[in-house]
Design an enzyme around this catalytic site. Structure first.
Site: not given
Lengths: 302, 302
Positions: A44, A131, A159
């Site tokens: 993001t 991630y 994550k």
């Protein structure tokens, strides 16, 4: 730092760099809201589209405006050499941890993905968050690979992408992953529509894009989930369904950008081309979704 | 320039840059072999892993060592801003065309892919080759998108992935694509195992990674195909089956690198981490494949 709500702010970009004033506002607002960590330069946060210098600058600004909230900085890049340079910059800027997705041009073998994390963790002085984001990396982490990577020194958290909607399946997914990683490594859910479900399934953290614009709403959902009020947490998350529907249709990246414009946090042009802002129809849908939520829910103030 | 055999050399990398002497050797060898064009900084040429400066340098070296053979330079990057910078460098270095794949971090819509090509072609003074390579970009070009992009001014050719193995299906695929693009735009096949089949199905060009190390062999296959000797072209391509099998197993990128090491063209460490060279087993398989081909075929001299 690797439990609770981690808010991932967008990084409003301009042709020449970062809209620094807007980024400082976005980060400062998160710090005031009491989130548990701030994930600068996540997906993001447009990390993939920024130069090394812009990333270093964004991390500096995030740290400066985060107050006492720890900043986790994204460091992913196609080449290990670039990742190591980003790590150096992030540490120098005061990031308390780094976030690394195995982004790749040539499809990587599991040994190559492991080798990347091995080399990076050998060159780190802060913890690392793995991630796992197949939607952007197209890398599939099997549990065996997760286990190998999570045992590397310095790995503090993973994550993961959205857990299944079915609570039993979600818990099975988290439990299976937990069984192959050290007890010290936390699991954080992303895919915001799955946030409440992930927490209820046993994730310790919620790595959240929507928290970058609505931190209080996410804290409310989070508190219900971690205090074991499963039905309430799911109901609260459901109050945000109009946003989840837009995420599914347009991608959270473009929707969060449009929401931030609506909230007056950033200017209209804040995404890096070739990515385009939502078209007229999409923007109207965002306005309508926010209106619906405000009418039906107290999560977002009118 | 957009028909015939286009050879895509590897760019041997070092930690600090490019192995310039080795790259000049590789390119010079292709120029002498009489290929129709040289595709510098394709996927095989590691464009994704090089800095802007390294790319500009590689294009300069390619042009300098290509003699009269035109050089097509890869310019792809995650952000349009970077693509435009690479285009500027490529043109300044003397590239006669650019090659652009819509590499992306955030999944792109068709309108965003089109917008990328629209902006780039508006800023070009040389022709552009559209690079359709879903294995690395994860972008799917439907025929509608191909048609829109191919009608942009300056688009000269489309580099498509492997055509189907079945000749009828291969011809149908090429014919269908041809029906949506201008007559001036050529179609070139890649996926080297499909080279002969693609040419026999009506492709005007073969954009080839294996031609970067075995240009004469590919010219021989090409000549058979374009002179309509379908069976002979397929049989010749079949003589290289041991290589195609390794491409399928390890990826052409790593295999071509290992072949170049075997040929003494480049040093052992020539790939950018996180990509690793073939392991011991893989290298032995490459040696065995080359031995088998040399024994059974005159395409590669012993």
């Amino acid at each position: 730092m690797f439990a609770g709500l981690s808010a991932f702010p967008l990084t409003p970009v301009t042709e020449d760099g970062i809209d620094e004033a807007a980024f400082e506002r976005v980060v400062g607002r998160l710090a005031e809201s009491g989130v548990d960590s701030i994930g600068a330069l996540g997906s993001t946060g447009s990390y993939a589209y920024l130069s090394r210098r812009e990333r270093a600058r964004a991390t500096q600004l995030a740290v400066r405006n985060a107050g006492s909230v720890p900043v986790v900085a994204g460091v992913g890049a196609w080449r290990t050499r670039e990742v190591l340079a980003n790590v150096e910059d992030a540490q120098r800027a005061g990031a308390r941890a780094v976030l690394l997705a195995p982004v790749t041009y040539q499809p990587l073998t599991d040994d190559e993905v492991f080798g990347l994390y091995e080399e990076v963790t050998a060159n780190l002085s802060v913890p690392l968050v793995v991630y796992d984001n197949p939607a952007t990396t197209h890398v599939t982490f099997g549990d065996e690979l997760h286990g190998r990577v999570a045992h590397l020194p310095g790995v503090a958290s993973i994550k993961i992408p959205a857990v299944p909607a079915d609570p039993t399946e979600a818990r099975a997914r988290v439990t299976r992953l937990r069984s192959v990683i050290p007890a010290t490594v936390t699991i954080g859910v992303s895919g915001d529509a799955a946030g409440a479900n992930g927490l209820l399934a046993g994730c310790e953290a919620w790595y959240s894009a929507i928290a970058g614009v609505f931190p209080e709403a996410c804290r409310t959902v989070m508190r219900a989930a971690v205090s074991g009020e499963a039905e309430r947490a799911r109901a609260l998350s459901g109050e945000l369904d109009p946003l989840w529907a837009l995420f599914a249709r347009y991608g959270s990246y473009r929707v969060v950008s449009a929401v931030a414009v609506e909230l007056g946090l950033v200017s209209e042009s804040n995404l890096p081309r070739p990515v385009l802002p939502l078209d007229e129809e999409g923007r109207r849908a965002v306005v309508a979704a926010l209106d619906t939520i405000k009418r039906r829910s107290s999560l977002i103030s009118a």
